[in-house]
Design a protein around this motif. Sequence first.
Motif, PDB file in Angstrom:
ATOM      1  N   HIS A  61       0.842  -1.193   0.000  1.00 30.22           N
ATOM      2  CA  HIS A  61       0.000   0.000   0.000  1.00 30.22           C
ATOM      3  C   HIS A  61       0.880   1.248   0.000  1.00 30.22           C
ATOM      4  O   HIS A  61       2.000   1.223   0.473  1.00 30.22           O
ATOM      5  N   PHE A  62       0.302   2.324  -0.486  1.00 27.69           N
ATOM      6  CA  PHE A  62       0.953   3.620  -0.434  1.00 27.69           C
ATOM      7  C   PHE A  62      -0.013   4.599   0.204  1.00 27.69           C
ATOM      8  O   PHE A  62      -1.181   4.677  -0.207  1.00 27.69           O
ATOM      9  N   PRO A  63       0.431   5.349   1.230  1.00 27.15           N
ATOM     10  CA  PRO A  63      -0.471   6.297   1.878  1.00 27.15           C
ATOM     11  C   PRO A  63      -0.866   7.399   0.891  1.00 27.15           C
ATOM     12  O   PRO A  63      -0.021   8.006   0.248  1.00 27.15           O
ATOM     13  N   LEU A  64      -2.154   7.579   0.724  1.00 31.36           N
ATOM     14  CA  LEU A  64      -2.657   8.605  -0.184  1.00 31.36           C
ATOM     15  C   LEU A  64      -4.142   8.784   0.069  1.00 31.36           C
ATOM     16  O   LEU A  64      -4.902   7.825   0.013  1.00 31.36           O
ATOM     17  N   ARG A  65      -4.541   9.977   0.363  1.00 33.34           N
ATOM     18  CA  ARG A  65      -5.960  10.286   0.548  1.00 33.34           C
ATOM     19  C   ARG A  65      -6.517  10.673  -0.810  1.00 33.34           C
ATOM     20  O   ARG A  65      -6.027  11.602  -1.458  1.00 33.34           O
ATOM     21  N   THR A  66      -7.531   9.955  -1.283  1.00 28.27           N
ATOM     22  CA  THR A  66      -8.061  10.201  -2.624  1.00 28.27           C
ATOM     23  C   THR A  66      -9.391  10.925  -2.625  1.00 28.27           C
ATOM     24  O   THR A  66      -9.935  11.203  -3.678  1.00 28.27           O
ATOM     25  N   ASP A  67      -9.955  11.216  -1.455  1.00 26.61           N
ATOM     26  CA  ASP A  67     -11.216  11.963  -1.341  1.00 26.61           C
ATOM     27  C   ASP A  67     -12.323  11.405  -2.222  1.00 26.61           C
ATOM     28  O   ASP A  67     -12.958  12.117  -2.990  1.00 26.61           O
ATOM     29  N   GLY A  68     -12.526  10.098  -2.153  1.00 27.53           N
ATOM     30  CA  GLY A  68     -13.639   9.466  -2.859  1.00 27.53           C
ATOM     31  C   GLY A  68     -13.366   9.086  -4.295  1.00 27.53           C
ATOM     32  O   GLY A  68     -14.253   8.589  -4.986  1.00 27.53           O
ATOM     33  N   GLN A  69     -12.172   9.301  -4.759  1.00 22.36           N
ATOM     34  CA  GLN A  69     -11.812   8.955  -6.129  1.00 22.36           C
ATOM     35  C   GLN A  69     -11.959   7.453  -6.343  1.00 22.36           C
ATOM     36  O   GLN A  69     -11.716   6.651  -5.438  1.00 22.36           O
ATOM     37  N   ILE A  70     -12.336   7.060  -7.539  1.00 24.46           N
ATOM     38  CA  ILE A  70     -12.415   5.643  -7.896  1.00 24.46           C
ATOM     39  C   ILE A  70     -11.169   5.283  -8.688  1.00 24.46           C
ATOM     40  O   ILE A  70     -10.770   6.008  -9.598  1.00 24.46           O
ATOM     41  N   VAL A  71     -10.549   4.175  -8.323  1.00 20.65           N
ATOM     42  CA  VAL A  71      -9.373   3.677  -9.033  1.00 20.65           C
ATOM     43  C   VAL A  71      -9.809   2.455  -9.833  1.00 20.65           C
ATOM     44  O   VAL A  71     -10.444   1.544  -9.296  1.00 20.65           O
ATOM     45  N   MET A  72      -9.470   2.445 -11.128  1.00 18.15           N
ATOM     46  CA  MET A  72      -9.802   1.314 -11.999  1.00 18.15           C
ATOM     47  C   MET A  72      -8.561   0.846 -12.727  1.00 18.15           C
ATOM     48  O   MET A  72      -7.765   1.663 -13.190  1.00 18.15           O
ATOM     49  N   VAL A  73      -8.426  -0.462 -12.817  1.00 15.78           N
ATOM     50  CA  VAL A  73      -7.363  -1.081 -13.590  1.00 15.78           C
ATOM     51  C   VAL A  73      -8.065  -1.989 -14.591  1.00 15.78           C
ATOM     52  O   VAL A  73      -8.846  -2.859 -14.202  1.00 15.78           O
ATOM     53  N   SER A  74      -7.787  -1.771 -15.872  1.00 14.78           N
ATOM     54  CA  SER A  74      -8.516  -2.541 -16.883  1.00 14.78           C
ATOM     55  C   SER A  74      -7.561  -3.291 -17.804  1.00 14.78           C
ATOM     56  O   SER A  74      -6.353  -3.066 -17.794  1.00 14.78           O
ATOM     57  N   ASP A  75      -8.138  -4.201 -18.555  1.00 15.27           N
ATOM     58  CA  ASP A  75      -7.424  -4.999 -19.551  1.00 15.27           C
ATOM     59  C   ASP A  75      -6.356  -5.903 -18.943  1.00 15.27           C
ATOM     60  O   ASP A  75      -5.316  -6.160 -19.563  1.00 15.27           O
ATOM     61  N   ILE A  76      -6.597  -6.406 -17.745  1.00 13.70           N
ATOM     62  CA  ILE A  76      -5.733  -7.427 -17.153  1.00 13.70           C
ATOM     63  C   ILE A  76      -6.169  -8.758 -17.764  1.00 13.70           C
ATOM     64  O   ILE A  76      -7.314  -9.174 -17.599  1.00 13.70           O
ATOM     65  N   THR A  77      -5.280  -9.418 -18.469  1.00 17.00           N
ATOM     66  CA  THR A  77      -5.625 -10.696 -19.100  1.00 17.00           C
ATOM     67  C   THR A  77      -5.003 -11.841 -18.316  1.00 17.00           C
ATOM     68  O   THR A  77      -3.801 -11.824 -18.039  1.00 17.00           O
ATOM     69  N   VAL A  78      -5.840 -12.795 -17.950  1.00 15.75           N
ATOM     70  CA  VAL A  78      -5.372 -13.999 -17.269  1.00 15.75           C
ATOM     71  C   VAL A  78      -5.872 -15.215 -18.038  1.00 15.75           C
ATOM     72  O   VAL A  78      -6.838 -15.145 -18.789  1.00 15.75           O
ATOM     73  N   TRP A  79      -5.186 -16.323 -17.835  1.00 22.16           N
ATOM     74  CA  TRP A  79      -5.599 -17.616 -18.376  1.00 22.16           C
ATOM     75  C   TRP A  79      -5.877 -18.545 -17.202  1.00 22.16           C
ATOM     76  O   TRP A  79      -5.151 -18.536 -16.214  1.00 22.16           O
ATOM     77  N   SER A  80      -6.930 -19.314 -17.332  1.00 19.27           N
ATOM     78  CA  SER A  80      -7.255 -20.291 -16.317  1.00 19.27           C
ATOM     79  C   SER A  80      -7.684 -21.576 -17.009  1.00 19.27           C
ATOM     80  O   SER A  80      -7.633 -21.666 -18.243  1.00 19.27           O
ATOM     81  N   LEU A  81      -8.090 -22.558 -16.221  1.00 20.83           N
ATOM     82  CA  LEU A  81      -8.564 -23.825 -16.766  1.00 20.83           C
ATOM     83  C   LEU A  81      -9.963 -24.097 -16.267  1.00 20.83           C
ATOM     84  O   LEU A  81     -10.228 -24.062 -15.060  1.00 20.83           O
ATOM     85  N   CYS A  82     -10.861 -24.383 -17.190  1.00 22.12           N
ATOM     86  CA  CYS A  82     -12.229 -24.751 -16.849  1.00 22.12           C
ATOM     87  C   CYS A  82     -12.205 -26.049 -16.036  1.00 22.12           C
ATOM     88  O   CYS A  82     -11.638 -27.044 -16.471  1.00 22.12           O
ATOM     89  N   GLU A  83     -12.806 -26.003 -14.873  1.00 26.88           N
ATOM     90  CA  GLU A  83     -12.779 -27.192 -14.018  1.00 26.88           C
ATOM     91  C   GLU A  83     -13.678 -28.309 -14.537  1.00 26.88           C
ATOM     92  O   GLU A  83     -13.585 -29.438 -14.070  1.00 26.88           O
ATOM     93  N   HIS A  84     -14.521 -28.020 -15.517  1.00 26.96           N
ATOM     94  CA  HIS A  84     -15.409 -29.052 -16.068  1.00 26.96           C
ATOM     95  C   HIS A  84     -14.767 -29.851 -17.196  1.00 26.96           C
ATOM     96  O   HIS A  84     -15.116 -31.007 -17.410  1.00 26.96           O
ATOM     97  N   HIS A  85     -13.846 -29.223 -17.965  1.00 30.30           N
ATOM     98  CA  HIS A  85     -13.262 -29.894 -19.123  1.00 30.30           C
ATOM     99  C   HIS A  85     -11.740 -29.865 -19.141  1.00 30.30           C
ATOM    100  O   HIS A  85     -11.126 -30.419 -20.042  1.00 30.30           O
ATOM    101  N   LEU A  86     -11.121 -29.168 -18.188  1.00 29.48           N
ATOM    102  CA  LEU A  86      -9.673 -28.981 -18.144  1.00 29.48           C
ATOM    103  C   LEU A  86      -9.150 -28.305 -19.410  1.00 29.48           C
ATOM    104  O   LEU A  86      -8.026 -28.544 -19.835  1.00 29.48           O
TER     105      LEU A  86
END
Length: 192
Positions: A61-86
């Motif tokens: 964490h970094f100390p920072l008062r944002t006064d209600g600001q919304i922080v968004m991080v987008s376009d994070i791509t991950v790969w996973s495995l479907c537990e039904h079909h692997l």
Amino acid sequence: MTLADLPHESTVRDPLEAVARQLLIEIGEDPDRNGLQDTPRRFARWWREFSDYQAGQVETHFPLRTDGQIVMVSDITVWSLCEHHLLPFSCVLTIAYRPGDHVLGLSKFARIAHRHAHRLQVQERLVRDISEEISKVTETDDVAVIGRGEHLCMTMRGIRTPALMTSSVFDGIFRDYGPPRDELIKIAFSRS
């Protein structure tokens, strides 16, 4: 032919390698032919790399008062495995939160997302798990996660049609329709 019929079976000590050799046999391949000789070893190594993924530190964490600001991080791509079909699925994530007295380090969002993707999953649980951990480490209930995924269990088998599945979690200020949720949805779908 079974695993016991193969000449090299007795030298395979790694159970995941033995599984890979048997899989190759069951689909009509010869695991000892050129091109496949190292496949069982690579298969075993990949499964261990996938399931033993270590995200590292996620509570920076970094100390920072944002006064209600919304922080968004987008376009994070991950790969996973479907537990039904692997079979794999990719998921593009948008994560948002409203910080209190500190902000979470930027790379931590991807680390958290990957930690939850590196296990057998369904997309709905993946976005919920990510949301719950983000809420815990940021110490806020104002968290939202949107995931858009393509699942190879649908694209490569069954109906054999590519499609995107969207799942979301909206907690705190994002739960009700209004400006914070509208802004998040606009950003999450801006690349569509």
